[in-house]
Write a protein that holds these residues in place. Structure first.
Motif, PDB file in Angstrom:
ATOM      1  N   ASP A  94       0.882  -1.168   0.000  1.00  0.00           N
ATOM      2  CA  ASP A  94       0.000   0.000   0.000  1.00  0.00           C
ATOM      3  C   ASP A  94       0.919   1.217   0.000  1.00  0.00           C
ATOM      4  O   ASP A  94       1.383   1.665   1.052  1.00  0.00           O
ATOM      5  CB  ASP A  94      -0.891  -0.016   1.239  1.00  0.00           C
ATOM      6  CG  ASP A  94      -1.884   1.147   1.262  1.00  0.00           C
ATOM      7  OD1 ASP A  94      -1.822   1.991   0.344  1.00  0.00           O
ATOM      8  OD2 ASP A  94      -2.710   1.216   2.185  1.00  0.00           O
ATOM      9  N   ALA A  95       1.207   1.714  -1.203  1.00  0.00           N
ATOM     10  CA  ALA A  95       2.219   2.770  -1.364  1.00  0.00           C
ATOM     11  C   ALA A  95       1.594   4.086  -1.807  1.00  0.00           C
ATOM     12  O   ALA A  95       0.623   4.106  -2.565  1.00  0.00           O
ATOM     13  CB  ALA A  95       3.268   2.336  -2.382  1.00  0.00           C
ATOM     14  N   GLN A  96       2.174   5.174  -1.329  1.00  0.00           N
ATOM     15  CA  GLN A  96       1.732   6.494  -1.782  1.00  0.00           C
ATOM     16  C   GLN A  96       2.111   6.710  -3.244  1.00  0.00           C
ATOM     17  O   GLN A  96       1.410   7.378  -3.988  1.00  0.00           O
ATOM     18  CB  GLN A  96       2.361   7.589  -0.903  1.00  0.00           C
ATOM     19  CG  GLN A  96       1.823   7.613   0.522  1.00  0.00           C
ATOM     20  CD  GLN A  96       2.356   8.798   1.312  1.00  0.00           C
ATOM     21  OE1 GLN A  96       3.312   9.448   0.908  1.00  0.00           O
ATOM     22  NE2 GLN A  96       1.736   9.075   2.450  1.00  0.00           N
ATOM     23  N   GLU A 113       3.284   4.166  -6.186  1.00  0.00           N
ATOM     24  CA  GLU A 113       3.581   2.803  -6.622  1.00  0.00           C
ATOM     25  C   GLU A 113       4.720   2.753  -7.641  1.00  0.00           C
ATOM     26  O   GLU A 113       5.434   1.752  -7.733  1.00  0.00           O
ATOM     27  CB  GLU A 113       2.329   2.162  -7.238  1.00  0.00           C
ATOM     28  CG  GLU A 113       1.206   1.954  -6.234  1.00  0.00           C
ATOM     29  CD  GLU A 113      -0.020   1.333  -6.866  1.00  0.00           C
ATOM     30  OE1 GLU A 113       0.045   0.997  -8.070  1.00  0.00           O
ATOM     31  OE2 GLU A 113      -1.039   1.163  -6.164  1.00  0.00           O
ATOM     32  N   GLN A 128      -4.811  -0.929  -1.882  1.00  0.00           N
ATOM     33  CA  GLN A 128      -5.140   0.234  -1.062  1.00  0.00           C
ATOM     34  C   GLN A 128      -6.122  -0.156   0.036  1.00  0.00           C
ATOM     35  O   GLN A 128      -6.717   0.702   0.685  1.00  0.00           O
ATOM     36  CB  GLN A 128      -5.725   1.352  -1.944  1.00  0.00           C
ATOM     37  CG  GLN A 128      -4.718   1.942  -2.922  1.00  0.00           C
ATOM     38  CD  GLN A 128      -5.282   3.087  -3.747  1.00  0.00           C
ATOM     39  OE1 GLN A 128      -6.489   3.272  -3.838  1.00  0.00           O
ATOM     40  NE2 GLN A 128      -4.398   3.873  -4.338  1.00  0.00           N
ATOM     41  N   ASP A 179       4.855   3.798   3.713  1.00  0.00           N
ATOM     42  CA  ASP A 179       4.177   2.736   2.968  1.00  0.00           C
ATOM     43  C   ASP A 179       3.944   1.514   3.857  1.00  0.00           C
ATOM     44  O   ASP A 179       4.724   1.227   4.762  1.00  0.00           O
ATOM     45  CB  ASP A 179       5.007   2.316   1.748  1.00  0.00           C
ATOM     46  CG  ASP A 179       5.175   3.452   0.749  1.00  0.00           C
ATOM     47  OD1 ASP A 179       4.319   4.361   0.742  1.00  0.00           O
ATOM     48  OD2 ASP A 179       6.156   3.425  -0.013  1.00  0.00           O
TER      49      ASP A 179
END
Length: 210
Positions: free
Chosen positions: A94-96, A98, A121, A135
């Motif tokens: 779940d990355a700000q 990707e 997400q 993340d």
């Protein structure tokens, strides 16, 4: 055997020339001899100037640092869960942003023996949550998840971060420090504060799901 092309010969000669140049400080006499054997030259290796190195690609360095952090963290998860080296895991990120993981995803998968690395997400149940930077990493392992152990680890990390944030806040509330600190030092401390606050928020969110 096919004859060597002029371009191949030139490239090979250039490679060995640079190689003996790098070795010269450690093997001065031998490399000097090889240098002149490779090609007839008027200059000596001992006075030959090294080529200027290009400026490091900051983007590549940042990705390398991120890769190192993630590999270390996920391997730690594997060890704590006693996942055997041959057993594969699944990781969802779940990355700000990707895109930063696109170039390193394949290397990461090999280093942590992941059958699949994807993006999400949503909060995943029955997964081990790891916070790296801002993340979240959800790791699914063959072994049953021990929620109590995961909660304990997250609470320890949360306690550590709160103490770290308190020390940064104390520094930033010091008028003398703020007045005398260089702009880059002040900016670094403010970034530490922001990162710690973000990580604390993510850990608290993760604890609510356990």
């Amino acid at each position: 055997e096919q004859p060597i092309s002029a371009d191949t010969y030139k490239t090979t000669l250039s490679f060995f020339t640079e190689l003996v140049h790098l070795l010269h400080p450690f093997m001065p006499f031998v490399t000097e001899e090889i240098y002149h054997k490779l090609e007839e030259r008027k200059d000596d290796l001992c006075v030959r100037q090294y080529a200027k190195t290009a400026e490091a690609d900051k983007n590549v360095l940042q990705k390398g640092h991120l890769l190192k952090e993630v590999i270390t963290a996920i391997r730690d998860v594997r060890n704590k869960q006693q996942v055997k080296p041959k057993e594969t895991i699944v990781v969802q990120i779940d990355a700000q942003n990707e895109s930063v993981y696109v170039d390193i995803k394949n290397i990461l998968a090999k280093q942590i023996n992941a059958a699949y690395i994807g993006f999400t997400q949503e909060k995943l149940a029955n997964a081990i949550t790891t916070i790296i930077g801002t993340d979240k990493f959800y790791t699914l392992t063959p072994q049953p998840l021990n929620n109590d152990k995961q909660k304990e680890n997250l609470e320890k990390e949360l306690e550590h971060l709160k103490g770290f944030l308190q020390s940064v806040d104390k520094k930033l509330s010091n008028e003398k420090f703020v007045a005398n600190a260089k702009p880059d030092v002040l900016a670094l401390e403010q970034k530490k504060k922001s990162d710690a606050e973000s990580k604390i928020r993510l850990i608290e969110e993760s604890l609510l799901t356990l």
